[in-house]
Scaffold this motif. Structure first.
Motif, PDB file in Angstrom:
ATOM      1  N   PHE A 410       1.048  -1.242   0.030  1.00 42.16           N
ATOM      2  CA  PHE A 410      -0.119   0.598  -0.229  1.00 42.16           C
ATOM      3  C   PHE A 410       1.450   1.357  -0.091  1.00 42.16           C
ATOM      4  O   PHE A 410       1.030   1.435   0.679  1.00 42.16           O
ATOM      5  N   ARG A 411       1.440   1.645  -0.598  1.00 42.85           N
ATOM      6  CA  ARG A 411       2.370   2.754  -1.630  1.00 42.85           C
ATOM      7  C   ARG A 411       1.785   4.446  -0.380  1.00 42.85           C
ATOM      8  O   ARG A 411       1.588   5.572  -1.397  1.00 42.85           O
ATOM      9  N   ALA A 412       1.710   4.362   0.749  1.00 46.25           N
ATOM     10  CA  ALA A 412       1.029   5.458   0.964  1.00 46.25           C
ATOM     11  C   ALA A 412       2.196   7.108   0.872  1.00 46.25           C
ATOM     12  O   ALA A 412       2.007   7.671   0.609  1.00 46.25           O
ATOM     13  N   THR A 413       3.408   6.036   1.382  1.00 47.29           N
ATOM     14  CA  THR A 413       4.313   7.211   0.936  1.00 47.29           C
ATOM     15  C   THR A 413       4.478   8.466  -0.319  1.00 47.29           C
ATOM     16  O   THR A 413       4.034   9.102  -0.245  1.00 47.29           O
ATOM     17  N   ASP A 414       4.272   6.901  -1.163  1.00 45.31           N
ATOM     18  CA  ASP A 414       4.362   7.172  -3.136  1.00 45.31           C
ATOM     19  C   ASP A 414       2.839   8.103  -3.286  1.00 45.31           C
ATOM     20  O   ASP A 414       3.136   9.241  -3.934  1.00 45.31           O
ATOM     21  N   ALA A 415       1.716   7.404  -3.175  1.00 46.87           N
ATOM     22  CA  ALA A 415       0.369   8.619  -2.854  1.00 46.87           C
ATOM     23  C   ALA A 415       1.178  10.204  -2.840  1.00 46.87           C
ATOM     24  O   ALA A 415       0.366  10.918  -2.963  1.00 46.87           O
ATOM     25  N   ARG A 416       0.838  10.445  -1.144  1.00 48.29           N
ATOM     26  CA  ARG A 416       0.696  11.567  -0.739  1.00 48.29           C
ATOM     27  C   ARG A 416       2.389  12.513  -1.199  1.00 48.29           C
ATOM     28  O   ARG A 416       1.762  13.492  -1.853  1.00 48.29           O
ATOM     29  N   GLN A 417       3.442  11.709  -1.880  1.00 52.52           N
ATOM     30  CA  GLN A 417       4.228  12.569  -2.159  1.00 52.52           C
ATOM     31  C   GLN A 417       3.337  12.842  -3.987  1.00 52.52           C
ATOM     32  O   GLN A 417       3.845  14.506  -4.250  1.00 52.52           O
ATOM     33  N   ARG A 418       3.301  12.539  -4.188  1.00 49.17           N
ATOM     34  CA  ARG A 418       1.842  12.586  -5.942  1.00 49.17           C
ATOM     35  C   ARG A 418       0.728  13.729  -5.756  1.00 49.17           C
ATOM     36  O   ARG A 418       0.814  14.229  -6.266  1.00 49.17           O
ATOM     37  N   LEU A 419       0.314  13.171  -5.195  1.00 52.76           N
ATOM     38  CA  LEU A 419      -1.053  13.906  -4.996  1.00 52.76           C
ATOM     39  C   LEU A 419      -0.742  15.697  -4.395  1.00 52.76           C
ATOM     40  O   LEU A 419      -1.112  16.224  -5.067  1.00 52.76           O
ATOM     41  N   ALA A 420       0.572  15.485  -3.597  1.00 49.57           N
ATOM     42  CA  ALA A 420       1.144  17.015  -3.131  1.00 49.57           C
ATOM     43  C   ALA A 420       1.564  17.704  -4.593  1.00 49.57           C
ATOM     44  O   ALA A 420       1.295  19.124  -4.570  1.00 49.57           O
TER      45      ALA A 420
END
Length: 458
Positions: A410-420
């Motif tokens: 579950f790539r939460a850290t990656d998702a946060r960076q991409r969403l930002a």
């Protein structure tokens, strides 16, 4: 404050109790999110994201920033900041793609259910095209075929059930293939639907001997149905029969009396009511409000071999997911996804699912706006919960490190960076506590949670 808001407005707060900073808490933020500007306006979103980042760095305290803006005025403040920080250049860099797309023509699979709404709507509504992608969305008959076609490369990425990347990565039921949850597609959006003959038998403790349909073993539908039955003293392996049935075939099987009920995805719960075959016993939202259902998944090899393409695909699907979250966009989306090449469903059925005003088959008209919703963030704690239940029911037999596996898949850290980078809000943490049927799940104590159940195989 939201990355879509003006950081040069002294009346906006940069540092308060939600992801956008405008609300006292995250609940208030979620209630007001439909009022934020359209995140599909990329230029505005990126500009605000850059400006907000700069102003947060310059003014860690909101009071100082407000006093500065009130003292010199917005125009002077913007000019002053621009003299020592190249704001225009930073915006230009943010707007530029990170590099050429390794692959533009893609095949993305989906099962024809409303859980796949962002993946489907991104095709007719131009979300893929805007990212420079030529995507063919491939309607697929069942989840095993989705799994196999992703593994053998016939699909570049796909709509997946949230537990599927876990089972693929652990090699459960098929060849091992490292697979990521890039985004969650939908939250809620399921129900337990029963045959009409059971209208006077609503107590689950009386359901021993019945047969229920589920769409796939490694699905939230299976795990939630098992949880629900067990909480009512019914052993899902010994007291009832669970049959894997493709979602489009669930209503026909209910009509024929082959099953007593099913826990399935929309729109087939509502379709059963529409066809007079059954009634909605309980929404999955009432078991776990905000639970994940389906996800957008891709293999590790695809992500690593096509990083720029994957980033573009992420942006397209995340933008579509946020767009689908907004209730005012649902009529347009229904028009886009109803046709035969996508869901092939009556618009009246989709409208009842997507608006949450629906007939339950028991003579009632229910209004539940959160019946089906969309949120892209892949909480690692969701992965931990799924792992506890797969362990509980014997799908995972060995001891595991729940947190490590969830973090990897579950790539939460990656998702946060991409969403930002897109100017979209994202939670500040990767995990949180969840409440399932009144019982709080703490993702930091998975083994203790697992051992608290009386019924299970572990």
């Amino acid at each position: 404050m939201s990355t879509f808001d003006n950081p040069f407005d002294p009346n906006k707060s940069l540092h308060r109790g939600c992801t956008c900073g405008k609300h006292a808490n995250q609940a208030d933020h979620n209630a007001a999110i439909t009022a934020t500007p359209n995140p599909t306006d990329e230029e505005q979103a990126l500009n605000r994201a850059v400006e907000s980042s700069v102003m947060r760095s310059l003014f860690p305290e909101d009071r100082t920033r407000r006093n500065f803006l009130k003292a010199v005025g917005v125009s002077t403040a913007m000019a002053a900041v621009s003299t020592f920080f190249p704001m225009a250049a930073a915006k230009a860099v943010a707007a530029d793609p990170v590099g050429p797309l390794e692959k533009k023509k893609l095949k993305v699979g989906f099962i024809p259910i409303t859980c796949a709404t962002p993946i489907i709507m991104a095709h007719p509504m131009g979300f893929y095209e805007r990212e420079g992608l030529d995507v063919e969305v491939v309607k697929t008959a069942g989840w095993a075929l989705i799994r196999d076609n992703v593994n053998n490369g016939q699909l570049d990425a796909s709509h997946m059930l949230s537990p599927m990347p876990i089972s693929a990565s652990l090699g459960i039921g098929a060849q091992q293939q490292d697979t990521y949850v890039a985004t969650i597609q939908n939250i809620n959006g399921q129900a337990i639907t029963m045959h009409n003959k059971h209208k006077d038998n609503r107590d689950p403790s009386n359901w021993k001997g019945m047969t229920f349909g589920i769409p796939y073993d490694h699905s939230m539908h299976n795990l939630l149905l098992r949880y629900y039955l067990a909480e009512h003293g019914v052993d899902p392996d010994q007291d009832v029969q669970l049959k894997v049935i493709a979602p489009p075939e669930m209503v026909a099987n209910l009509k024929a009396g082959n099953i007593d009920g099913f826990l399935g995805p929309e729109p087939f719960n509502q379709r059963a009511v529409y066809e007079g075959a059954g009634f909605i016993h309980v929404l999955s939202k009432d078991l776990w409000d905000g639970h994940p259902c389906c996800a957008f998944g891709a293999t590790r090899s695809f992500v690593e071999e096509n990083p720029n393409t994957f980033s573009a695909l992420f942006r397209a699907i995340a933008s579509a997911t946020v767009y689908a979250h907004k209730k005012e966009n649902r009529p347009e989306i229904i028009e886009a996804i109803a046709p035969a090449n996508y869901l092939n469903q009556p618009k009246i059925v989709l409208d009842q699912v997507m608006t949450g005003r629906y007939a339950d088959g028991l003579g009632n008209i229910i209004t539940e706006p959160e019946r089906a919703d969309f949120d892209p963030f892949p909480w690692e704690s969701m992965g931990v919960w799924i792992l506890t239940q797969m362990k509980r029911w014997g799908y995972i037999k060995e001891d595991i490190d729940y947190a490590d596996i969830a973090e990897e898949i579950f790539r939460a850290t990656d998702a946060r960076q991409r969403l930002a980078e897109m100017g979209l809000p994202a939670p500040e943490t990767n995990s949180k506590k969840h409440t399932i049927m009144g019982k709080v799940f703490d993702p930091t104590k998975p083994q203790e949670y697992l051992e608290s159940f009386e019924i299970g195989r572990s």
